[in-house]
Design a protein around this motif. Structure first.
Motif, short mmCIF file in Angstrom:
data_model
loop_
_atom_site.label_atom_id
_atom_site.label_comp_id
_atom_site.label_asym_id
_atom_site.label_seq_id
_atom_site.Cartn_x
_atom_site.Cartn_y
_atom_site.Cartn_z
N VAL A 53 0.86 -1.09 -0.01
CA VAL A 53 -0.25 0.11 -0.01
C VAL A 53 0.88 1.43 -0.15
CG1 VAL A 53 -1.63 1.35 1.39
CG2 VAL A 53 -2.13 -1.33 0.99
N CYS A 54 1.99 1.28 0.84
CA CYS A 54 2.81 2.20 0.81
C CYS A 54 3.43 2.67 -0.58
CB CYS A 54 3.86 1.99 1.94
SG CYS A 54 3.36 2.01 3.54
N LEU A 55 3.94 1.33 -1.02
CA LEU A 55 4.48 1.52 -2.35
C LEU A 55 3.55 1.95 -3.60
CD1 LEU A 55 6.81 0.60 -4.63
CD2 LEU A 55 5.60 -1.51 -4.68
N VAL A 56 2.46 1.62 -3.61
CA VAL A 56 1.33 2.18 -4.44
C VAL A 56 1.27 3.91 -4.04
CG1 VAL A 56 -0.97 2.48 -5.12
CG2 VAL A 56 0.06 0.14 -4.87
N LEU A 57 1.10 3.99 -2.99
CA LEU A 57 0.80 5.50 -2.50
C LEU A 57 2.07 6.49 -2.74
CD1 LEU A 57 -1.42 5.55 0.39
CD2 LEU A 57 -1.90 6.42 -1.76
N LEU A 58 3.35 5.91 -2.61
CA LEU A 58 4.54 6.66 -2.81
C LEU A 58 4.57 6.77 -4.32
CD1 LEU A 58 6.97 4.83 -0.55
CD2 LEU A 58 6.48 7.20 -0.44
N VAL A 59 4.58 5.77 -5.28
CA VAL A 59 4.47 6.02 -6.55
C VAL A 59 3.37 6.81 -7.09
CG1 VAL A 59 4.31 4.70 -8.86
CG2 VAL A 59 5.50 3.70 -7.22
N ALA A 60 2.11 6.68 -6.59
CA ALA A 60 1.18 7.52 -7.29
C ALA A 60 1.45 8.92 -7.02
CB ALA A 60 -0.26 7.35 -6.68
N ILE A 65 3.37 14.70 -8.13
CA ILE A 65 4.09 15.89 -8.09
C ILE A 65 4.81 16.11 -9.50
CG2 ILE A 65 6.31 16.69 -6.88
CD1 ILE A 65 5.41 15.22 -4.41
N LEU A 66 5.49 15.15 -10.32
CA LEU A 66 6.10 15.28 -11.44
C LEU A 66 5.20 15.79 -12.33
CD1 LEU A 66 8.38 12.00 -11.60
CD2 LEU A 66 8.86 14.51 -11.07
N PHE A 67 3.82 15.43 -12.22
CA PHE A 67 2.76 15.91 -13.22
C PHE A 67 2.78 17.37 -12.81
CE2 PHE A 67 -1.74 16.88 -13.69
CZ PHE A 67 -1.82 16.67 -15.26
N TRP A 68 2.70 17.79 -11.79
CA TRP A 68 2.44 19.23 -11.43
C TRP A 68 3.54 20.28 -12.11
CZ3 TRP A 68 5.73 22.82 -9.05
CH2 TRP A 68 5.13 24.22 -8.61
N PHE A 69 4.85 19.66 -12.30
CA PHE A 69 5.82 20.39 -13.04
C PHE A 69 5.42 20.65 -14.70
CE2 PHE A 69 8.49 18.87 -9.55
CZ PHE A 69 8.96 20.07 -9.07
N GLY A 70 4.60 19.74 -15.17
CA GLY A 70 3.94 19.73 -16.39
C GLY A 70 2.67 20.83 -16.57
N VAL A 132 13.09 4.54 -3.56
CA VAL A 132 12.14 5.65 -3.50
C VAL A 132 12.95 6.74 -4.40
CG1 VAL A 132 10.76 7.48 -2.45
CG2 VAL A 132 10.56 5.23 -1.82
N LEU A 133 14.20 6.96 -3.74
CA LEU A 133 15.14 7.95 -4.15
C LEU A 133 15.21 7.61 -5.79
CD1 LEU A 133 17.20 9.18 -1.44
CD2 LEU A 133 15.37 10.53 -2.45
N ALA A 134 15.85 6.32 -6.11
CA ALA A 134 16.08 5.88 -7.41
C ALA A 134 14.74 6.14 -8.48
CB ALA A 134 16.47 4.36 -7.27
N PHE A 135 13.64 5.40 -8.00
CA PHE A 135 12.56 5.79 -8.66
C PHE A 135 12.31 7.31 -9.05
CE2 PHE A 135 8.09 6.87 -9.18
CZ PHE A 135 7.56 6.08 -10.28
N THR A 136 12.23 8.10 -8.06
CA THR A 136 12.13 9.49 -8.31
C THR A 136 13.16 10.15 -9.12
OG1 THR A 136 11.25 9.53 -5.83
CG2 THR A 136 11.92 11.67 -7.08
N GLY A 137 14.45 9.71 -9.07
CA GLY A 137 15.38 10.33 -10.07
C GLY A 137 15.23 9.99 -11.28
N VAL A 138 14.89 8.49 -11.68
CA VAL A 138 14.72 8.06 -13.13
C VAL A 138 13.37 8.66 -13.59
CG1 VAL A 138 14.16 6.11 -14.31
CG2 VAL A 138 15.81 5.81 -12.74
N ALA A 139 12.51 8.75 -12.66
CA ALA A 139 11.21 9.41 -13.29
C ALA A 139 11.21 10.89 -13.35
CB ALA A 139 9.90 9.15 -12.28
N GLY A 140 12.16 11.60 -12.55
CA GLY A 140 12.19 12.94 -12.44
C GLY A 140 13.06 13.34 -13.90
N TYR A 141 14.21 12.52 -14.09
CA TYR A 141 14.88 12.90 -15.18
C TYR A 141 14.18 12.51 -16.61
CZ TYR A 141 18.93 12.61 -18.41
OH TYR A 141 19.77 12.82 -19.55
N ILE A 142 13.33 11.46 -16.69
CA ILE A 142 12.81 11.31 -18.03
C ILE A 142 11.49 12.47 -18.14
CG2 ILE A 142 10.83 9.99 -18.84
CD1 ILE A 142 12.20 7.52 -17.42
N THR A 143 10.93 12.90 -16.72
CA THR A 143 9.93 14.10 -16.88
C THR A 143 10.62 15.20 -17.44
OG1 THR A 143 8.74 13.05 -15.23
CG2 THR A 143 8.55 15.28 -15.73
N TYR A 144 11.80 15.40 -17.09
CA TYR A 144 12.74 16.85 -17.56
C TYR A 144 12.99 16.57 -19.06
CZ TYR A 144 16.81 19.83 -18.25
OH TYR A 144 17.54 20.60 -18.57
#
Length: 197
Positions: A53-60, A65-70, A132-144
């Motif tokens: 449940v934590c995994l799902v909510l962290l990813v979502a 937040i990344l969507f917010w940048f766009g 979580v940091l690895a996912f955020t970094g990869v997803a953040g870079y792709i978003t960038y």
């Protein structure tokens, strides 16, 4: 004349209601986890709570937040995501500490093992943070790289909503697998019992 006299009261009242609604949006999502956190802490037993449940909510919420940048949306929803991420990290920390303290298995598992059989079942809270940091970094870079694509931004928002909509699946799977509704509220258990057979 009387309506004009009340104008001084309506403006602050409207502001107060607006702040109250924003506060409810920001903190309302974490309220259900407070009794669960307290119960796990009191009983030193996290078996009734699926850390997926934590995994799902962290990813979502990271995707939101990344969507917010766009595509900017209201600030209370952004703050809600930040508060939810912090709450899920606290829940993971507690569940990991309780599980490791109660676990008889000496074999420690870590994120760096890259073992899919033990994904999200690590022995240290630090491993969850690394993931979580690895996912955020990869997803953040792709978003960038893709932030200028309206299709990408909309897909990011869709994935955030879809991921959050799947929130009940990990708990339902855990309950089905254990044929138990232990750890659920009585209302949740009444709904799940027919599914569990």
């Amino acid at each position: 004349m009387e309506a004009e006299g009340l104008g001084w009261l309506l403006v602050p009242l409207h502001q107060l209601v607006s702040w109250g609604a924003s506060g409810a949006i920001v903190f309302g999502g974490v309220v259900p986890y407070i009794p669960q956190y307290r119960d796990i802490r009191r009983t030193q037993n996290a078996d009734g709570f699926s850390t997926h449940v934590c995994l799902v909510l962290l990813v979502a919420n990271i995707l939101r937040i990344l969507f917010w940048f766009g595509r900017h949306f209201e600030s209370p929803l952004l703050w809600q995501s930040i508060i939810m991420i912090l709450t899920m990290l606290l829940m993971l920390k507690l569940c990991t500490e309780v599980r490791v303290a109660n676990e008889l298995n000496i074999k420690r598992r870590s994120f760096a093992d890259f073992d899919l059989h033990h994904f999200w079942h690590w022995s240290s809270f630090t491993d969850y943070v690394q993931c979580v940091l690895a996912f955020t970094g990869v997803a953040g870079y792709i978003t960038y790289l893709s932030i200028d694509s309206a299709v990408f931004v909309e897909m990011l928002g869709f994935l955030a909503v879809l991921t959050e909509a799947m929130l009940g699946v990990p708990q339902l799977y855990r309950n089905y697998h254990h044929r138990s509704t232990e750890g659920m509220s009585q209302d949740e258990a009444k709904v799940a019992l027919p599914v569990l057979g």
